[in-house]
Design an enzyme around this catalytic site. Structure first.
Site, PDB file in Angstrom:
ATOM      1  N   TYR A  32      -9.893 -14.527 -15.009  1.00  9.22           N
ATOM      2  CA  TYR A  32      -8.928 -13.461 -15.247  1.00  9.22           C
ATOM      3  C   TYR A  32      -7.946 -13.947 -16.308  1.00  9.22           C
ATOM      4  O   TYR A  32      -7.846 -15.147 -16.566  1.00  9.22           O
ATOM      5  CB  TYR A  32      -8.197 -13.047 -13.960  1.00  9.22           C
ATOM      6  N   HIS A  60      -8.606 -19.649 -16.625  1.00  6.41           N
ATOM      7  CA  HIS A  60      -8.318 -18.973 -17.887  1.00  6.41           C
ATOM      8  C   HIS A  60      -9.169 -19.515 -19.026  1.00  6.41           C
ATOM      9  O   HIS A  60      -9.525 -20.697 -19.044  1.00  6.41           O
ATOM     10  CB  HIS A  60      -6.840 -19.123 -18.259  1.00  6.41           C
TER      11      HIS A  60
END
Length: 317
Positions: free
Chosen positions: A245, A293
């Site tokens: 995400y 990430h």
């Protein structure tokens, strides 16, 4: 006399023609000014759709902030959001939303785009490249100054400024805020929404996957909640599903593209010596593509936005 009359008539017709052309032109200009594509800045964010790459990514109809009216989640968003939480939740999302908006502002924020607005925004990351930058006054001159998580300003004002209009946090990164700062909750799970309720009511939630603050100082009327649909949009459209995400900083950068007319970015990327440390903690170094990430993808997109003059990126060196 006949010649003079003819010339006079010709000039009158010509004058009328010029007036009509001018009126049509002014009408066209007024039409453009009234369009949502325009703003009072020299260059408008929403008016950048002539660029194919930007137009492919910039979806202005995606809901940005949660409200009662837009709270029903698309099935694809619900599935994606549940995966962030480790699977389907037994919690009653609708009941949580109802409680949220009995406590916090339930309205459509930042829908005032138009020909008379020129909103400047500074998105301030936490990179060590801010150290020694002397960007403080420049950052504070913006209408909105958006910061992330626990990033402090006290003691660093010369480089990072002192003004904060919005601070994006989640329970694990929560800090106290003054009454002029909007709390923008980035909800990675329903428990995050419940924590926000708890902060202003029972104060019983003290732990998520780690210990969290049971209460924080913040103005209730300045609480906002990033929409899960917007989070998925950033992940799927901007990041093309790279990583698990998006980072909070990258989500706030894209968020700023949707609520601001001009965006300047500070404190993103590595410091001048190539280290990815925070300006407030030199002991902390992180690798670009570790964890959840995809930092390299986020940074490359940020650079591309800068190269296409959609944002101005200040590197500090």
């Amino acid at each position: 006399m006949t010649l003079c009359t003819s010339i006079t008539g010709y000039l009158q017709e010509l004058f009328v023609g010029i007036i009509i052309i001018c009126l049509v032109g002014l009408s066209h200009i007024q039409l453009n000014l009234d369009s949502e594509e325009m703003c009072a800045c020299i260059q408008c964010m929403a008016g950048s759709k002539e660029d194919p790459w930007f137009a492919e990514h910039y979806k202005n109809r995606v809901p940005k902030l949660l409200s009662r009216q837009n709270s029903e989640l698309h099935p694809n968003t619900s599935k994606w959001w549940q995966r962030l939480q480790g699977g389907p939740s037994k919690k009653n999302y609708s009941a949580v939303v109802e409680t949220l908006f009995s406590l916090f502002p339930d309205e459509e924020h930042y829908s005032d785009a138009g020909p008379h607005r020129c909103r400047t925004c500074a998105v301030v990351g936490n990179s060590g490249n801010l150290e020694g930058s002397h960007y403080g006054h420049l950052i504070d001159a913006h209408d909105f100054v958006i910061r992330m998580n626990k990033a402090p300003t006290a003691g660093f004002e010369k480089d990072v400024g002192s003004k904060t209009t919005h601070r994006a946090i989640y329970p694990e990164s929560a800090v106290d805020m003054d009454n002029s700062t909007h709390l923008v909750l980035v909800p990675f799970k329903i428990l995050d929404l419940e924590w926000l309720i708890s902060v202003f009511t029972t104060k019983h939630i003290t732990r998520t996957y780690t210990v969290v603050k049971s209460t924080i100082q913040v103005a209730k009327d300045k609480v906002m909640i990033l929409h899960p649909e917007f989070m998925r949009y950033v992940y799927e459209i901007w990041l093309q599903k790279q990583g698990k995400y998006p980072s909070t900083g990258f989500m706030m950068l894209v968020f700023s593209l949707h609520i601001c007319d001009q965006v300047n970015v500070f404190g993103f990327g590595a410091s001048k010596d190539g280290n990815w440390n925070h300006y407030f903690d030199k002991r902390y170094y992180h690798f670009l593509n570790t964890g959840v990430h995809r930092g390299s993808a986020e940074y490359n997109i940020t650079l591309k936005l800068h190269q296409k003059n959609k944002i101005q990126m200040y590197k500090g060196w």
